[in-house]
Enzyme design. Structure first.
Site, short mmCIF file in Angstrom:
data_model
loop_
_atom_site.label_atom_id
_atom_site.label_comp_id
_atom_site.label_asym_id
_atom_site.label_seq_id
_atom_site.Cartn_x
_atom_site.Cartn_y
_atom_site.Cartn_z
N ASP A 558 29.62 78.02 73.76
CA ASP A 558 30.42 76.83 73.98
C ASP A 558 31.91 77.08 73.73
OD1 ASP A 558 27.61 75.34 73.60
OD2 ASP A 558 29.05 74.11 74.70
N ARG A 596 24.57 83.80 69.71
CA ARG A 596 24.95 84.56 70.92
C ARG A 596 23.94 84.32 72.03
NH1 ARG A 596 28.44 88.87 70.44
NH2 ARG A 596 29.09 89.47 68.35
P1 PGA Z 1 23.61 75.63 73.54
O1 PGA Z 1 23.61 77.19 73.78
O2 PGA Z 1 24.07 74.97 74.80
O3 PGA Z 1 22.19 75.34 73.23
O4 PGA Z 1 24.49 75.39 72.39
C1 PGA Z 1 24.33 77.69 74.77
C2 PGA Z 1 24.02 79.15 75.08
O5 PGA Z 1 23.26 79.82 74.44
O6 PGA Z 1 24.64 79.61 76.03
#
Ligand code: PGA
Length: 896
Positions: A558, A596
């Protein structure tokens, strides 16, 4: 590339490709095979001459009807999956031959950085043996398997692919008879045929429970064997190098999971789902230990036993005859009772009143008693066999198989507390400022009286969403603490976000806190993380609560989506550095939890590079890291590969702890600040400020089509709008990967590097950073790798086929120009026009795939075009489109 070393890989790819060709010929009509061969030849020839034969390929493809398009897409998809199997197998082959095969040019040979070499290097650098030993005995590597929706391949096919890999392995044996060789080929032929005749697309969205079961299957089929093997190897290496073995209780590896626990933006994960998953995990653990215990019962037929063991058994005749079996029989009975209990709970039936295993010690103590007795009676060799493996499994998996994390977004907690204050007529928590919120939460946390009663839950204030937050906390209260891991708060912004979760747990009767872990995942939140945590540590009450340690999660995807790759990486680095210093000042142990993703844009990196890119001091023998989607399959799907990956994690954690990378100099820091300033401006200038970007994304990439792929249980967006902000990081990166523009990985970074390179005062610093700073070197390597997969010609084709809007075409050409500039900049930095010049295997792998991905891209654009022309749905087109998405993902070796 050394021909001899990688020739077997090429041979395997050729063999599997030929067998697939035979299958197609036998199965399809001859004309179909001819068409596919034609397309393949045109494509191979074009790429061979450094071109993409867009026009010729398009003519071949547009002449086909929908059904033919589907078959062609399936054939190319199948080939790419077979190439992946061969490559995966090649990694294993090289590991056995102690050769280097790493995804990154400068990540170095995995074997040269294996545990034995790392210990050797540490010793020659003057690290004392005791220090190494102490670090090894307290090492903690926790892999957190998440339910992240990035695995496109169906489990049904994964099973067939694993069998193909195994057969490739058998072909390596030098003592095979001619008949065995022929049988092996026949089996391969059979598997390829059965894969070809199986639908490759998951037709139904998995439920969170399905996802959890996939995770359990990885443990059952692979990690259950890989973990004790990796620990056995570690023990042997430690003994050889340091003259001492590791204690059996030493548990450097732990497995946790988000499957069935991560409810952030996923309304399908409810409290009852979490309860079900917890029971299923315990059932699975009991079942697996049962297999272990039955095996031990068959083996441990010996009579001689220690007094301690005989006393434990109370001296019956039976026990003096085969004492070990008597103990094991008791354990077997209790494991069976555990299974029965879990089944009753899962089926909502009455729970039988029988002794079961609720904690690790219940099972480990009798086994340790057997261990001591065997050693005392001169049977240490036997104790070192399967019994050790079971004890090691117990220290890793416990009796709950894994520890389940809970994750929820901060705003959901705010909403829950707000409902409470409104119900109590205290005003709106949501409208209070941070200090008012903190004062309220701390007051309540330190008060002994409960905040709400049943009246609140029956009131209109307790909406479904609020009730769900409380129900989750009640589930935590009812669960044995050993089965739970961290309560992760996504989008954590401020101290009250943590205090709120503490209060919600307390209100729900949680006796033993589930540790509260903030996830900092936007640029601002990463930049403010130290301030947030420092404010909390100033509060005596809070400091006291975390005196045993604090865990903090760093969000890679994010933050990269918010600020671009380079700026996010620098913010992650700096916040980890200052958080490390903050917790050191307070004398509180800090564990950093790295969120990650698999691909580079989402923070993915080879293990050693990832660990040695961390700021010095931040690893400190402890690491927690997410493993997601297809990465779980690639890294842990097969026991031998899993052993290698587990070993790499342990070795790199030891190395990053005792020989941490250099801290950046002031000049490097200043340059990083300059670079990231340019980078954020360039990135956000497009992603946030470019008015046409959303339209480009929705028109030219398959972003909308992706949502129809039954990838995972959670929706692609947090909110139902069309903007980029609510789109989750995974589909964001996935969409750009499908058209090979790979925008999130390089946008901004290229411009920043270019600015530095063209400034004579900055250039020498930049070069120094690349040569001497593992963090920066890693970032540049990762960029190089992603650029090698990017392809502006392919992206341009999507544009041509899908839009004639001048504004979108202009934006597309601007983006492709930026990509081109970024490639040029990188070539200027490395001094080699050829990307990945020092990673020939990776280069070869991309080269061999391109002729197969090119037709898939063209097909995809064609299908998107046809699809959008039609009203209503067309099952064939839909399937073909999904197959191209899956095929390109296989070709890229990750979804995005
Ligand atoms: P999340 O993870 O949207 O669940 O925070 C994002 C990702 O692993 O790319």
């Amino acid at each position: 590339m050394k021909t001899d070393l990688h020739a077997p890989l090429r041979e395997d790819v050729r063999l599997l490709g030929e067998l697939l060709g035979d299958t197609l010929r036998e199965q399809g009509d001859a004309a179909l095979f001819e068409t596919i061969e034609n397309i393949r030849k045109v494509s191979v020839q074009g790429r061979g001459e450094g071109r993409v034969e867009m026009d010729a390929l398009r003519d071949l493809l547009t002449a086909l009807d929908d059904q033919q398009l589907l078959n062609v897409a399936r054939a190319f998809n199948q080939f790419l999956n077979l190439a992946n199997i061969a490559e995966q197998h090649h990694r294993e082959r090289l590991r056995r031959h102690q050769q280097d095969f790493n995804d990154s040019p400068s990540a170095g040979a995995s074997t040269a950085h294996g545990m034995a070499e790392v210990i050797q290097r540490l010793r020659s650098n003057g690290v004392a043996d005791d220090e190494i030993y102490d670090c090894l005995t307290t090492l903690s590597v926790e892999l957190v398997l998440t339910a992240h929706p990035t695995e496109v391949t169906r489990r049904t096919l994964i099973r067939k692919y694993d069998n193909i890999a195994e057969l490739l392995g058998q072909r390596e044996r030098s003592d095979l008879t001619a008949e065995e060789k022929a049988t092996g080929i026949e089996s391969l032929r059979r598997l390829i045929l059965s894969a070809w005749c199986t639908d490759e697309i998951r037709r139904q969205k998995p439920t969170p429970v399905d996802e959890a079961k996939w995770g359990f299957a990885t443990i059952e089929q692979s990690l259950w064997y890989a973990v004790p093997t990796a620990l056995r190897e570690l023990d042997a290496i430690t003994e050889a190098a340091l003259g001492k073995r590791l204690p059996v209780s030493c548990s450097p590896l732990r497995i946790a999971s988000w499957m069935g626990g991560d409810r952030d933006g996923n309304p399908n994960v409810t409290a009852s789902v979490t309860r079900e998953v917890l029971c299923l995990a315990r059932w699975m653990a009991a079942d697996l230990y049962l297999r272990d215990i039955e095996n031990l019962m068959a083996d441990l037929s010996m009579q001689a036993a220690s007094d301690e063991l005989m006393q434990y058994l109370g001296g019956t005749t039976e026990s003096s005859y085969e004492p070990y079996r008597v103990v094991l029989r008791q354990l077997r009975q209790r494991l069976r009772a555990t299974r029965v209990r879990m089944e009753a709970m899962l089926n909502g039936k009455e729970v039988p009143a029988q002794k079961w295993f609720s904690c690790r010690e219940d099972l480990s103590e009798p086994l340790l008693l057997i261990d001591r007795s065997l050693r005392e009676c001169g049977m240490a060799t036997i104790a070192d066999g399967d019994l050790r493996d079971t004890l090691r499994r117990l220290s890793c998996f416990g009796v709950s198989l894994l520890s389940l994390d809970i994750r929820q977004e901060s705003s959901r907690h705010v909403q829950a507390v707000d409902a409470v204050t409104a119900y109590l007529s205290m005003g709106s928590y949501q409208d209070w400022n941070e200090s008012q919120r903190q004062a309220f939460l701390l007051g309540e946390l330190q008060s002994k009286r409960p905040l709400v009663n049943q009246g609140f839950f029956d009131s209109e204030y307790c909406t479904d969403d609020v009730a769900e937050v409380f129900a989750t906390c009640r589930t935590i209260a009812q669960t044995d603490a050993g089965a739970l891991g961290a309560y992760v708060i996504s989008m954590a912004h401020q101290p009250s976000d943590l205090l709120a979760v503490m209060l919600l747990q307390r209100e729900s009767g949680v006796a033993s806190w589930m540790r509260v872990v903030p996830l900092f995942e936007t640029l601002d939140d990463l930049n403010n993380a130290t301030e947030t945590m420092s404010a909390l540590l100033e509060i005596d009450w809070y400091r006291d609560k975390v005196s045993d340690g604090q865990e903090i999660m760093i969000g890679y995807s994010d933050s990269a989506k918010d600020a671009g790759y380079l700026a996010a990486a620098w913010a992650q680095f700096r916040s980890q550095e200052s958080l490390t210093a903050l917790f050191a000042r307070h004398g509180i142990a800090l564990t950093l939890f790295h969120g990650r993703g698999g691909s580079i844009s989402r923070g993915g990196a080879p293990t050693r590079m990832a660990l040695l890119s961390q700021p010095p001091g931040s690893v400190a023998g402890r690491i927690r890291v997410t493993e997601q989607g297809e990465v779980i399959r690639f890294k842990y799907g097969l026991p031998a590969v899993a052993v290698d990956n587990l070993a790499q994690y342990m070795a790199a954690t030891l190395e990053a702890t005792l020989a941490p990378p250099k801290a950046p100099t002031d000049a490097w820091r200043a340059e990083m600040d300059r670079l990231t300033e340019t980078s954020v401006a360039a990135y956000r200038g497009v992603v946030k400020d470019e008015p046409e970007l959303v339209r480009y994304l929705r028109t030219v990439t398959p972003e909308q089509e992706l949502t129809r792929l039954a990838l995972g249980s959670r929706p692609a967006r947090r909110k139902q709008d069309a903007g980029i902000a609510s789109l989750r990081a995974i589909p964001w990166v996935f969409a750009w990967t499908q058209i090979r523009l790979m925008l999130p990985a390089w946008l901004g970074t290229g411009a920043a590097l270019q600015a530095s390179l063209s400034d004579s005062a900055r250039q020498p610093i930049l070069k120094e950073m690349i040569g001497n700073w593992s963090f920066f070197q890693g970032a540049v390597d990762m960029l190089e790798m992603v650029l090698a997969k990017a392809d502006p010609i392919v992206a341009a084709y999507y544009e041509q086929r899908l839009t004639d809007d001048p504004a979108l075409l202009a934006l597309g050409s601007d983006l492709r120009q930026r990509l081109h500039d970024c490639v040029e900049t990188l070539a200027a930095i490395s001094g080699d026009k050829n990307l990945l010049a020092n990673n020939p295997v990776m280069q070869w792998s991309i080269k061999v795939r391109n002729p197969y991905t090119d037709p898939l891209h063209l097909l995809q654009a064609e299908l998107m075009h046809r699809h959008r022309q039609q009203e209503g749905s067309n099952a064939t087109l839909d399937s073909a489109l999904m197959v191209t998405i899956a095929g390109i993902a296989a070709g890229m070796r990750n979804t995005g």
